[in-house]
Design a protein around this motif. Sequence first.
Motif, PDB file in Angstrom:
ATOM      1  N   GLN A   1       0.807  -1.213   0.000  1.00 37.07           N
ATOM      2  CA  GLN A   1       0.000   0.000   0.000  1.00 37.07           C
ATOM      3  C   GLN A   1       0.844   1.268   0.000  1.00 37.07           C
ATOM      4  O   GLN A   1       0.322   2.357  -0.244  1.00 37.07           O
ATOM      5  N   ALA A   2       2.131   1.150   0.256  1.00 38.13           N
ATOM      6  CA  ALA A   2       2.999   2.317   0.265  1.00 38.13           C
ATOM      7  C   ALA A   2       3.173   2.909  -1.133  1.00 38.13           C
ATOM      8  O   ALA A   2       3.459   4.089  -1.280  1.00 38.13           O
ATOM      9  N   PHE A   3       2.990   2.084  -2.149  1.00 43.88           N
ATOM     10  CA  PHE A   3       3.131   2.540  -3.524  1.00 43.88           C
ATOM     11  C   PHE A   3       1.745   2.751  -4.140  1.00 43.88           C
ATOM     12  O   PHE A   3       0.878   1.898  -3.997  1.00 43.88           O
ATOM     13  N   PRO A   4       1.540   3.859  -4.834  1.00 44.56           N
ATOM     14  CA  PRO A   4       0.264   4.045  -5.520  1.00 44.56           C
ATOM     15  C   PRO A   4       0.061   2.937  -6.558  1.00 44.56           C
ATOM     16  O   PRO A   4       0.967   2.623  -7.333  1.00 44.56           O
ATOM     17  N   GLY A   5      -1.115   2.341  -6.566  1.00 47.75           N
ATOM     18  CA  GLY A   5      -1.398   1.201  -7.433  1.00 47.75           C
ATOM     19  C   GLY A   5      -1.198   1.491  -8.904  1.00 47.75           C
ATOM     20  O   GLY A   5      -0.621   0.685  -9.639  1.00 47.75           O
ATOM     21  N   PHE A   6      -1.662   2.666  -9.356  1.00 52.26           N
ATOM     22  CA  PHE A   6      -1.527   2.976 -10.778  1.00 52.26           C
ATOM     23  C   PHE A   6      -0.066   3.136 -11.169  1.00 52.26           C
ATOM     24  O   PHE A   6       0.355   2.659 -12.230  1.00 52.26           O
ATOM     25  N   LEU A   7       0.718   3.794 -10.331  1.00 50.73           N
ATOM     26  CA  LEU A   7       2.140   3.970 -10.666  1.00 50.73           C
ATOM     27  C   LEU A   7       2.874   2.634 -10.673  1.00 50.73           C
ATOM     28  O   LEU A   7       3.748   2.400 -11.511  1.00 50.73           O
ATOM     29  N   LEU A   8       2.509   1.752  -9.749  1.00 53.80           N
ATOM     30  CA  LEU A   8       3.093   0.417  -9.731  1.00 53.80           C
ATOM     31  C   LEU A   8       2.725  -0.341 -11.007  1.00 53.80           C
ATOM     32  O   LEU A   8       3.580  -0.973 -11.631  1.00 53.80           O
ATOM     33  N   ALA A   9       1.457  -0.261 -11.411  1.00 51.87           N
ATOM     34  CA  ALA A   9       1.020  -0.930 -12.640  1.00 51.87           C
ATOM     35  C   ALA A   9       1.696  -0.319 -13.864  1.00 51.87           C
ATOM     36  O   ALA A   9       2.094  -1.040 -14.791  1.00 51.87           O
ATOM     37  N   LEU A  10       1.831   0.995 -13.888  1.00 50.10           N
ATOM     38  CA  LEU A  10       2.485   1.669 -15.012  1.00 50.10           C
ATOM     39  C   LEU A  10       3.950   1.252 -15.117  1.00 50.10           C
ATOM     40  O   LEU A  10       4.421   0.911 -16.206  1.00 50.10           O
ATOM     41  N   ALA A  11       4.649   1.232 -13.999  1.00 49.87           N
ATOM     42  CA  ALA A  11       6.054   0.818 -14.020  1.00 49.87           C
ATOM     43  C   ALA A  11       6.196  -0.651 -14.418  1.00 49.87           C
ATOM     44  O   ALA A  11       7.067  -1.007 -15.217  1.00 49.87           O
ATOM     45  N   PHE A  12       5.324  -1.479 -13.878  1.00 48.48           N
ATOM     46  CA  PHE A  12       5.354  -2.919 -14.178  1.00 48.48           C
ATOM     47  C   PHE A  12       5.104  -3.157 -15.667  1.00 48.48           C
ATOM     48  O   PHE A  12       5.844  -3.891 -16.322  1.00 48.48           O
ATOM     49  N   ALA A  13       4.058  -2.533 -16.222  1.00 44.97           N
ATOM     50  CA  ALA A  13       3.715  -2.733 -17.632  1.00 44.97           C
ATOM     51  C   ALA A  13       4.780  -2.123 -18.554  1.00 44.97           C
ATOM     52  O   ALA A  13       5.099  -2.697 -19.599  1.00 44.97           O
ATOM     53  N   ALA A  14       5.333  -0.981 -18.180  1.00 42.55           N
ATOM     54  CA  ALA A  14       6.365  -0.356 -19.011  1.00 42.55           C
ATOM     55  C   ALA A  14       7.661  -1.164 -18.979  1.00 42.55           C
ATOM     56  O   ALA A  14       8.357  -1.281 -19.987  1.00 42.55           O
ATOM     57  N   PHE A  15       7.988  -1.726 -17.820  1.00 42.89           N
ATOM     58  CA  PHE A  15       9.215  -2.503 -17.679  1.00 42.89           C
ATOM     59  C   PHE A  15       9.138  -3.819 -18.454  1.00 42.89           C
ATOM     60  O   PHE A  15      10.080  -4.209 -19.133  1.00 42.89           O
ATOM     61  N   LEU A  16       8.004  -4.515 -18.349  1.00 39.74           N
ATOM     62  CA  LEU A  16       7.855  -5.814 -19.013  1.00 39.74           C
ATOM     63  C   LEU A  16       7.403  -5.707 -20.467  1.00 39.74           C
ATOM     64  O   LEU A  16       7.476  -6.679 -21.195  1.00 39.74           O
ATOM     65  N   GLY A  17       6.922  -4.546 -20.856  1.00 42.71           N
ATOM     66  CA  GLY A  17       6.472  -4.367 -22.231  1.00 42.71           C
ATOM     67  C   GLY A  17       4.952  -4.442 -22.335  1.00 42.71           C
ATOM     68  O   GLY A  17       4.284  -5.028 -21.496  1.00 42.71           O
ATOM     69  N   PRO A  18       4.415  -3.828 -23.382  1.00 44.48           N
ATOM     70  CA  PRO A  18       2.958  -3.789 -23.536  1.00 44.48           C
ATOM     71  C   PRO A  18       2.405  -5.107 -24.085  1.00 44.48           C
ATOM     72  O   PRO A  18       2.558  -5.419 -25.255  1.00 44.48           O
ATOM     73  N   SER A  19       1.795  -5.886 -23.222  1.00 43.47           N
ATOM     74  CA  SER A  19       1.084  -7.088 -23.655  1.00 43.47           C
ATOM     75  C   SER A  19      -0.087  -7.299 -22.708  1.00 43.47           C
ATOM     76  O   SER A  19      -0.112  -6.761 -21.594  1.00 43.47           O
ATOM     77  N   PHE A  20      -1.040  -8.081 -23.139  1.00 44.29           N
ATOM     78  CA  PHE A  20      -2.233  -8.330 -22.347  1.00 44.29           C
ATOM     79  C   PHE A  20      -1.880  -8.997 -21.020  1.00 44.29           C
ATOM     80  O   PHE A  20      -2.362  -8.608 -19.954  1.00 44.29           O
ATOM     81  N   THR A  21      -1.006  -9.986 -21.059  1.00 46.04           N
ATOM     82  CA  THR A  21      -0.602 -10.707 -19.852  1.00 46.04           C
ATOM     83  C   THR A  21       0.105  -9.783 -18.868  1.00 46.04           C
ATOM     84  O   THR A  21      -0.154  -9.835 -17.665  1.00 46.04           O
ATOM     85  N   ASN A  22       0.961  -8.919 -19.356  1.00 47.27           N
ATOM     86  CA  ASN A  22       1.692  -8.012 -18.481  1.00 47.27           C
ATOM     87  C   ASN A  22       0.767  -6.989 -17.822  1.00 47.27           C
ATOM     88  O   ASN A  22       0.964  -6.629 -16.664  1.00 47.27           O
TER      89      ASN A  22
END
Length: 174
Positions: free
Chosen positions: A27-48
């Motif tokens: 909860q210390a990290f904003p969910g959207f920013l975590l999702a944005l970093a995760f998706a940007a790091f792994l690349g744009p795909s449905f699974t990511n």
Amino acid sequence: GTFCGILSGYAGGLVDAVFMRVLEVFQAFPGFLLALAFAAFLGPSFTNVILAIASFAWVGFARISRGIAMRVVSQDFVAANVSTGASPGRTLLYHVFPQIESGVRVQVLLTVAGSMLTEASLSFLGVGPPETESIGRIIAEGTEYLLLQPFAVILPGLLFFSVVFSLHKIAEKI
């Protein structure tokens, strides 16, 4: 998240304390920013995108189920069940989980609405799945024609708003 929350609320003590520290880290990290970093790091795909959204969405389920489980475990009918020699698994399955079900149903609707907003935002920013059409991508493509055809953005936006608003209203009625 529900399973972890039930176990934490039922066990209490050290298990609950450790579990709450793990939840606080997420909860210390904003969910959207975590999702944005995760998706940007792994690349744009449905699974990511699904993994990025799920990486923070489980926390709400865990907190709701933990709170309800702690309340239910302190009630007399659970103590009576335990005193008859029932196993912890039986107590959780037949006495604690049915009490948590309504809270989890509400959380499902709110999480679906929040996940839809996150996915649309990721697609709008260009880190969503490129192989699927998304309301965020439709709105992003419509911004090119905003002055000539404003309804290319307004209509998908209104549709998306009505779906998310409806999910919230249904969650209020449960």
